[in-house]
Design a protein around this motif. Structure first.
Motif, mmCIF file in Angstrom:
data_model
loop_
_atom_site.group_PDB
_atom_site.id
_atom_site.type_symbol
_atom_site.label_atom_id
_atom_site.label_comp_id
_atom_site.label_asym_id
_atom_site.label_seq_id
_atom_site.Cartn_x
_atom_site.Cartn_y
_atom_site.Cartn_z
ATOM 1 N N CYS A 39 -9.338 1.618 -3.537
ATOM 2 C CA CYS A 39 -8.700 0.433 -4.105
ATOM 3 C C CYS A 39 -7.695 0.858 -5.163
ATOM 4 O O CYS A 39 -7.662 2.007 -5.607
ATOM 5 C CB CYS A 39 -9.736 -0.516 -4.707
ATOM 6 N N GLY A 58 -6.964 -4.554 -5.805
ATOM 7 C CA GLY A 58 -6.518 -4.761 -4.431
ATOM 8 C C GLY A 58 -7.069 -3.669 -3.531
ATOM 9 O O GLY A 58 -7.234 -2.526 -3.946
ATOM 10 N N SER A 59 -7.389 -4.042 -2.322
ATOM 11 C CA SER A 59 -7.815 -3.058 -1.322
ATOM 12 C C SER A 59 -7.213 -3.476 0.008
ATOM 13 O O SER A 59 -6.909 -4.643 0.227
ATOM 14 C CB SER A 59 -9.344 -2.980 -1.229
ATOM 15 N N ARG A 60 -7.032 -2.505 0.872
ATOM 16 C CA ARG A 60 -6.517 -2.813 2.206
ATOM 17 C C ARG A 60 -7.092 -1.819 3.196
ATOM 18 O O ARG A 60 -7.453 -0.709 2.837
ATOM 19 C CB ARG A 60 -4.990 -2.849 2.230
ATOM 20 N N THR A 61 -7.182 -2.260 4.445
ATOM 21 C CA THR A 61 -7.764 -1.417 5.485
ATOM 22 C C THR A 61 -6.743 -0.966 6.517
ATOM 23 O O THR A 61 -7.041 -0.089 7.319
ATOM 24 C CB THR A 61 -8.897 -2.158 6.217
ATOM 25 N N ASP A 62 -5.536 -1.533 6.489
ATOM 26 C CA ASP A 62 -4.567 -1.195 7.524
ATOM 27 C C ASP A 62 -3.813 0.097 7.251
ATOM 28 O O ASP A 62 -3.330 0.748 8.159
ATOM 29 C CB ASP A 62 -3.579 -2.341 7.745
ATOM 30 N N LYS A 72 -3.198 3.418 3.919
ATOM 31 C CA LYS A 72 -3.412 3.915 2.563
ATOM 32 C C LYS A 72 -2.063 3.938 1.862
ATOM 33 O O LYS A 72 -1.093 4.486 2.381
ATOM 34 C CB LYS A 72 -4.018 5.317 2.611
ATOM 35 N N GLN A 73 -1.994 3.303 0.705
ATOM 36 C CA GLN A 73 -0.739 3.230 -0.038
ATOM 37 C C GLN A 73 -0.997 3.671 -1.478
ATOM 38 O O GLN A 73 -1.908 3.171 -2.125
ATOM 39 C CB GLN A 73 -0.189 1.809 0.002
#
Length: 110
Positions: A15, A91-95, A97-98
């Motif tokens: 995250c 914020g977190s995302r699964t699509d 890694k940024q």
């Protein structure tokens, strides 16, 4: 991944968190000493970070990020700050890694 038992539901693998730690009840209106202590701690904490005018951005696992924020509180409490308020946005995302670099942000803590 839905799980009916909340005790078995994991936290996100990674995250990004923006947090603004606000010491309350310091002897002066300036909090520059507290910010300097937090910065020195973050240099040793083992997470990527970027300090900016509105707070600090951290990158890492959910557990790492939340632990570091808690440790910042504990460190300042140990230095005599009796009350600390933090605003946190995570914020977190699964699509994909940024990272900071991907978004063009500076990262002096790397």
């Amino acid at each position: 991944m839905a799980d009916s038992d909340p005790n078995k539901l994991p936290t996100p693998a990674s995250c990004t968190a923006d947090f603004c730690l606000i010491p309350i009840g310091t002897p002066t209106a300036s909090v520059s000493q507290e910010v300097a202590h937090v910065q020195r701690f973050l240099k040793t904490a083992g997470v990527n970070y970027s300090m900016h005018a509105a707070g600090t951005t951290l990158e890492g696992s959910w557990e790492q990020v939340m632990t570091v924020i808690g440790q910042c509180h504990t460190m300042l409490h140990a230095r005599g700050v009796v009350r600390i308020q933090s605003d946190i946005r995570i914020g977190s995302r699964t699509d994909k890694k940024q990272t900071f670099q991907d978004k063009g942000m500076s990262n002096p803590g790397a």
